[in-house]
Scaffold this motif. Sequence first.
Motif, PDB file in Angstrom:
ATOM      1  N   ARG A   6       0.829  -1.220   0.000  1.00 29.00           N
ATOM      2  CA  ARG A   6       0.000   0.000   0.000  1.00 29.00           C
ATOM      3  C   ARG A   6       0.855   1.259   0.000  1.00 29.00           C
ATOM      4  O   ARG A   6       0.537   2.221   0.702  1.00 29.00           O
TER       5      ARG A   6
ATOM      6  N   ARG B 198      -8.234  11.078  -5.936  1.00 27.23           N
ATOM      7  CA  ARG B 198      -9.423  10.328  -5.514  1.00 27.23           C
ATOM      8  C   ARG B 198     -10.644  11.233  -5.362  1.00 27.23           C
ATOM      9  O   ARG B 198     -11.771  10.744  -5.444  1.00 27.23           O
TER      10      ARG B 198
ATOM     11  N   ILE C 111       1.985  -2.323  -9.022  1.00 26.20           N
ATOM     12  CA  ILE C 111       0.950  -1.776  -9.905  1.00 26.20           C
ATOM     13  C   ILE C 111      -0.269  -1.351  -9.086  1.00 26.20           C
ATOM     14  O   ILE C 111      -0.709  -2.081  -8.193  1.00 26.20           O
TER      15      ILE C 111
ATOM     16  N   SER D 286      -3.711  -1.221  -8.236  1.00 24.31           N
ATOM     17  CA  SER D 286      -4.896  -2.018  -8.548  1.00 24.31           C
ATOM     18  C   SER D 286      -5.377  -2.617  -7.238  1.00 24.31           C
ATOM     19  O   SER D 286      -5.016  -2.114  -6.167  1.00 24.31           O
ATOM     20  N   ASP D 287      -6.150  -3.680  -7.290  1.00 20.30           N
ATOM     21  CA  ASP D 287      -6.588  -4.324  -6.051  1.00 20.30           C
ATOM     22  C   ASP D 287      -6.747  -5.816  -6.282  1.00 20.30           C
ATOM     23  O   ASP D 287      -6.973  -6.241  -7.420  1.00 20.30           O
ATOM     24  N   ILE D 288      -6.673  -6.589  -5.211  1.00 19.67           N
ATOM     25  CA  ILE D 288      -6.862  -8.035  -5.397  1.00 19.67           C
ATOM     26  C   ILE D 288      -8.304  -8.345  -5.847  1.00 19.67           C
ATOM     27  O   ILE D 288      -8.556  -9.379  -6.428  1.00 19.67           O
TER      28      ILE D 288
ATOM     29  N   ILE E 282     -16.562  -0.102  -1.489  1.00 13.53           N
ATOM     30  CA  ILE E 282     -15.531   0.370  -0.565  1.00 13.53           C
ATOM     31  C   ILE E 282     -16.136   1.420   0.351  1.00 13.53           C
ATOM     32  O   ILE E 282     -16.794   2.349  -0.110  1.00 13.53           O
TER      33      ILE E 282
ATOM     34  N   GLY F 265     -12.346   2.795   4.670  1.00 21.79           N
ATOM     35  CA  GLY F 265     -11.602   2.224   3.555  1.00 21.79           C
ATOM     36  C   GLY F 265     -11.689   0.704   3.495  1.00 21.79           C
ATOM     37  O   GLY F 265     -10.978   0.082   2.733  1.00 21.79           O
ATOM     38  N   GLY F 266     -12.568   0.079   4.287  1.00 27.95           N
ATOM     39  CA  GLY F 266     -12.742  -1.378   4.213  1.00 27.95           C
ATOM     40  C   GLY F 266     -13.516  -1.745   2.945  1.00 27.95           C
ATOM     41  O   GLY F 266     -14.170  -0.902   2.350  1.00 27.95           O
TER      42      GLY F 266
ATOM     43  N   PHE G 277       0.575  -8.274  -9.140  1.00 26.71           N
ATOM     44  CA  PHE G 277       0.075  -9.058  -8.001  1.00 26.71           C
ATOM     45  C   PHE G 277      -1.309  -9.633  -8.269  1.00 26.71           C
ATOM     46  O   PHE G 277      -2.009  -9.238  -9.203  1.00 26.71           O
TER      47      PHE G 277
ATOM     48  N   TYR H  51     -13.181 -13.377   0.458  1.00 22.15           N
ATOM     49  CA  TYR H  51     -14.001 -12.204   0.115  1.00 22.15           C
ATOM     50  C   TYR H  51     -15.300 -12.628  -0.566  1.00 22.15           C
ATOM     51  O   TYR H  51     -16.367 -12.082  -0.295  1.00 22.15           O
TER      52      TYR H  51
ATOM     53  N   PHE I  35      -0.924 -12.353  -2.694  1.00 19.94           N
ATOM     54  CA  PHE I  35      -1.421 -11.969  -1.375  1.00 19.94           C
ATOM     55  C   PHE I  35      -2.348 -13.064  -0.859  1.00 19.94           C
ATOM     56  O   PHE I  35      -3.478 -13.197  -1.327  1.00 19.94           O
TER      57      PHE I  35
ATOM     58  N   TRP J 141      -5.235 -13.942   4.280  1.00 20.35           N
ATOM     59  CA  TRP J 141      -6.041 -14.587   5.327  1.00 20.35           C
ATOM     60  C   TRP J 141      -5.670 -16.042   5.582  1.00 20.35           C
ATOM     61  O   TRP J 141      -6.265 -16.689   6.450  1.00 20.35           O
TER      62      TRP J 141
HETATM   63  O1  1CP Z   1       0.317   0.565  -3.337  1.00 18.88           O
HETATM   64  C1  1CP Z   1      -0.087  -0.590  -3.407  1.00 18.88           C
HETATM   65  O2  1CP Z   1       0.149  -1.474  -2.561  1.00 18.88           O
HETATM   66  C2  1CP Z   1      -0.843  -1.016  -4.660  1.00 18.88           C
HETATM   67  C3  1CP Z   1      -2.209  -1.179  -4.611  1.00 18.88           C
HETATM   68  C4  1CP Z   1      -2.976  -2.168  -3.705  1.00 18.88           C
HETATM   69  C5  1CP Z   1      -2.703  -3.506  -3.328  1.00 18.88           C
HETATM   70  C6  1CP Z   1      -1.443  -4.306  -3.591  1.00 18.88           C
HETATM   71  C7  1CP Z   1      -4.236  -1.846  -3.189  1.00 18.88           C
HETATM   72  C8  1CP Z   1      -4.873  -0.528  -3.367  1.00 18.88           C
HETATM   73  N1  1CP Z   1      -4.748  -2.967  -2.580  1.00 18.88           N
HETATM   74  C9  1CP Z   1      -3.838  -3.986  -2.635  1.00 18.88           C
HETATM   75  C10 1CP Z   1      -3.946  -5.368  -2.148  1.00 18.88           C
HETATM   76  C11 1CP Z   1      -5.114  -5.759  -1.325  1.00 18.88           C
HETATM   77  N2  1CP Z   1      -6.411  -5.311  -1.403  1.00 18.88           N
HETATM   78  C12 1CP Z   1      -5.079  -6.789  -0.339  1.00 18.88           C
HETATM   79  C13 1CP Z   1      -3.865  -7.598  -0.003  1.00 18.88           C
HETATM   80  C14 1CP Z   1      -3.071  -6.920   1.038  1.00 18.88           C
HETATM   81  C15 1CP Z   1      -3.724  -6.831   2.380  1.00 18.88           C
HETATM   82  O3  1CP Z   1      -3.833  -7.886   3.043  1.00 18.88           O
HETATM   83  O4  1CP Z   1      -4.109  -5.726   2.743  1.00 18.88           O
HETATM   84  C16 1CP Z   1      -6.355  -6.913   0.215  1.00 18.88           C
HETATM   85  C17 1CP Z   1      -6.798  -7.862   1.303  1.00 18.88           C
HETATM   86  C18 1CP Z   1      -7.189  -5.988  -0.470  1.00 18.88           C
HETATM   87  C19 1CP Z   1      -8.627  -5.772  -0.260  1.00 18.88           C
HETATM   88  C20 1CP Z   1      -8.850  -4.347   0.028  1.00 18.88           C
HETATM   89  N3  1CP Z   1      -9.060  -3.393  -0.924  1.00 18.88           N
HETATM   90  C21 1CP Z   1      -8.762  -3.716   1.259  1.00 18.88           C
HETATM   91  C22 1CP Z   1      -8.438  -4.443   2.557  1.00 18.88           C
HETATM   92  C23 1CP Z   1      -9.341  -4.305   3.717  1.00 18.88           C
HETATM   93  C24 1CP Z   1     -10.609  -5.081   3.767  1.00 18.88           C
HETATM   94  O5  1CP Z   1     -11.659  -4.430   3.971  1.00 18.88           O
HETATM   95  O6  1CP Z   1     -10.600  -6.315   3.651  1.00 18.88           O
HETATM   96  C25 1CP Z   1      -8.982  -2.353   1.045  1.00 18.88           C
HETATM   97  C26 1CP Z   1      -9.012  -1.261   2.045  1.00 18.88           C
HETATM   98  C27 1CP Z   1      -9.162  -2.153  -0.344  1.00 18.88           C
HETATM   99  C28 1CP Z   1      -9.337  -0.877  -1.076  1.00 18.88           C
HETATM  100  C29 1CP Z   1      -8.053  -0.301  -1.546  1.00 18.88           C
HETATM  101  N4  1CP Z   1      -7.109  -1.021  -2.261  1.00 18.88           N
HETATM  102  C30 1CP Z   1      -6.050  -0.188  -2.574  1.00 18.88           C
HETATM  103  C31 1CP Z   1      -6.350   1.114  -2.064  1.00 18.88           C
HETATM  104  C32 1CP Z   1      -5.478   2.329  -2.248  1.00 18.88           C
HETATM  105  C33 1CP Z   1      -7.588   1.030  -1.427  1.00 18.88           C
HETATM  106  C34 1CP Z   1      -8.324   2.174  -0.759  1.00 18.88           C
HETATM  107  C35 1CP Z   1      -9.132   2.819  -1.791  1.00 18.88           C
HETATM  108  C36 1CP Z   1      -9.722   4.117  -1.357  1.00 18.88           C
HETATM  109  O7  1CP Z   1     -10.606   4.089  -0.512  1.00 18.88           O
HETATM  110  O8  1CP Z   1      -9.343   5.138  -1.900  1.00 18.88           O
END
Ligand code: 1CP
Length: 344
Positions: A24, A37, A70, A72-74, A87, A92-93, A139, A149, A202, A205
């Motif tokens: 992140r 954003r 990169i 993006s998101d999983i 979201i 931000g969950g 990733f 999820y 990733f 969990w």
């Molecule tokens: O900079 C970076 O790392 C690149 C982008 C990235 C990555 C690698 C984002 C952006 N998300 C992820 C991976 C990701 N997403 C994981 C694996 C890592 C981890 O365990 O945290 C997981 C579980 C997610 C799912 C997810 N998406 C969450 C996790 C919390 C939950 O509620 O389960 C969240 C908060 C998001 C949204 C998200 N993803 C990325 C960002 C910048 C955001 C926030 C978006 C926003 O509100 O603006």
Amino acid sequence: MDNARLIRACRREKVDRIPVWFMRQTGRYMPEYREIRRGRSFTEICRDPELVAELTVLPVEKFNVDAAIIFSDILTPLEACGFKVAIDDLGGGVRIEQAYSERDMEKLKNYSPESTHFVYEGIKLARKLLGGKAPIIGFAGAPFTLACYIVEGRISRGLARVKKMMYCDVEKWNELMDSLAFVVFNHVKEQVRAGAEVIQLFDSWAGHLSPADYEYYVMPLMRRLIPEIKKLGCYIIYFSTCSSGILRLMSLAGGDVIGVDWRVDIAEAWSLIGYDKGIQGNLDPAVLLSCRETIERAARKILEKVGRKPGFIFNLGHGILPETPPHNVKLLVDYVHSYEVDGA
Ligand code: 1CP
């Protein structure tokens, strides 16, 4: 990029400085991200290759980290399959709306990487912007974590729903895991083609399973999937949290580097993983909420424990917290880069 620090560490070769990047590393803690954003949804940003490239490169320019992950998101490929991802604006969950149903398996089986073309275009553009300054990490979520999820909707503490499905209907479970592996493989294949040299899987969990359950319900698939991805010609970082009980199994599952969180002593973790693999981690992200002295002390502790063995990538144990002051990120990168590596 063969000689980049991150790549050398993936091969467990000597490095001039310890490579460092952060999970992140682009996110809400950054004013530049909050600005982009404003007035846009997260999904809109993810689908715009130019914004993706800009946000991917930003931490390299701003903090001099050794890799660009990169933006993006999983959950992005799941969203492209037709799952409704929401979201929360406050915390931000994330959550997947609508309970899991039989039809979801079909959605996964119909996945085509064309539906996530913006990720690959983003990688190509980011590569141009980087001009060789840092390699790109592509990733995907690992199948178990994506299943969490899909079945849970929003992650719950006990992962009760997903575990119930896993225990009660192992045939359906295996079908779901195989369908997810199909999505993951095809998504990372296109990322490698577009220029990602390292793939992080990733499995955030997986550490919430008992070692016996990980071994029975998850590991066989990972043992097939990881070598298939490896054949694409990339390095693989396999990451989980709360993983001290399954580190040996994760290491046996495959990958070049195992990513660990902060709940484990990094020296002990590496001895469990085995020195034939690299290790990535493991500063508590909350340390970045403190001051220079505390951050440097905590980072030094990790560096000393690792003891200059080749194959170490400095990272946090999980993603950067939204409250993190950006200047603390910069001072941590500078500190890790100032650490003398003997015999380089
Ligand atoms: O900079 C970076 O790392 C690149 C982008 C990235 C990555 C690698 C984002 C952006 N998300 C992820 C991976 C990701 N997403 C994981 C694996 C890592 C981890 O365990 O945290 C997981 C579980 C997610 C799912 C997810 N998406 C969450 C996790 C919390 C939950 O509620 O389960 C969240 C908060 C998001 C949204 C998200 N993803 C990325 C960002 C910048 C955001 C926030 C978006 C926003 O509100 O603006």
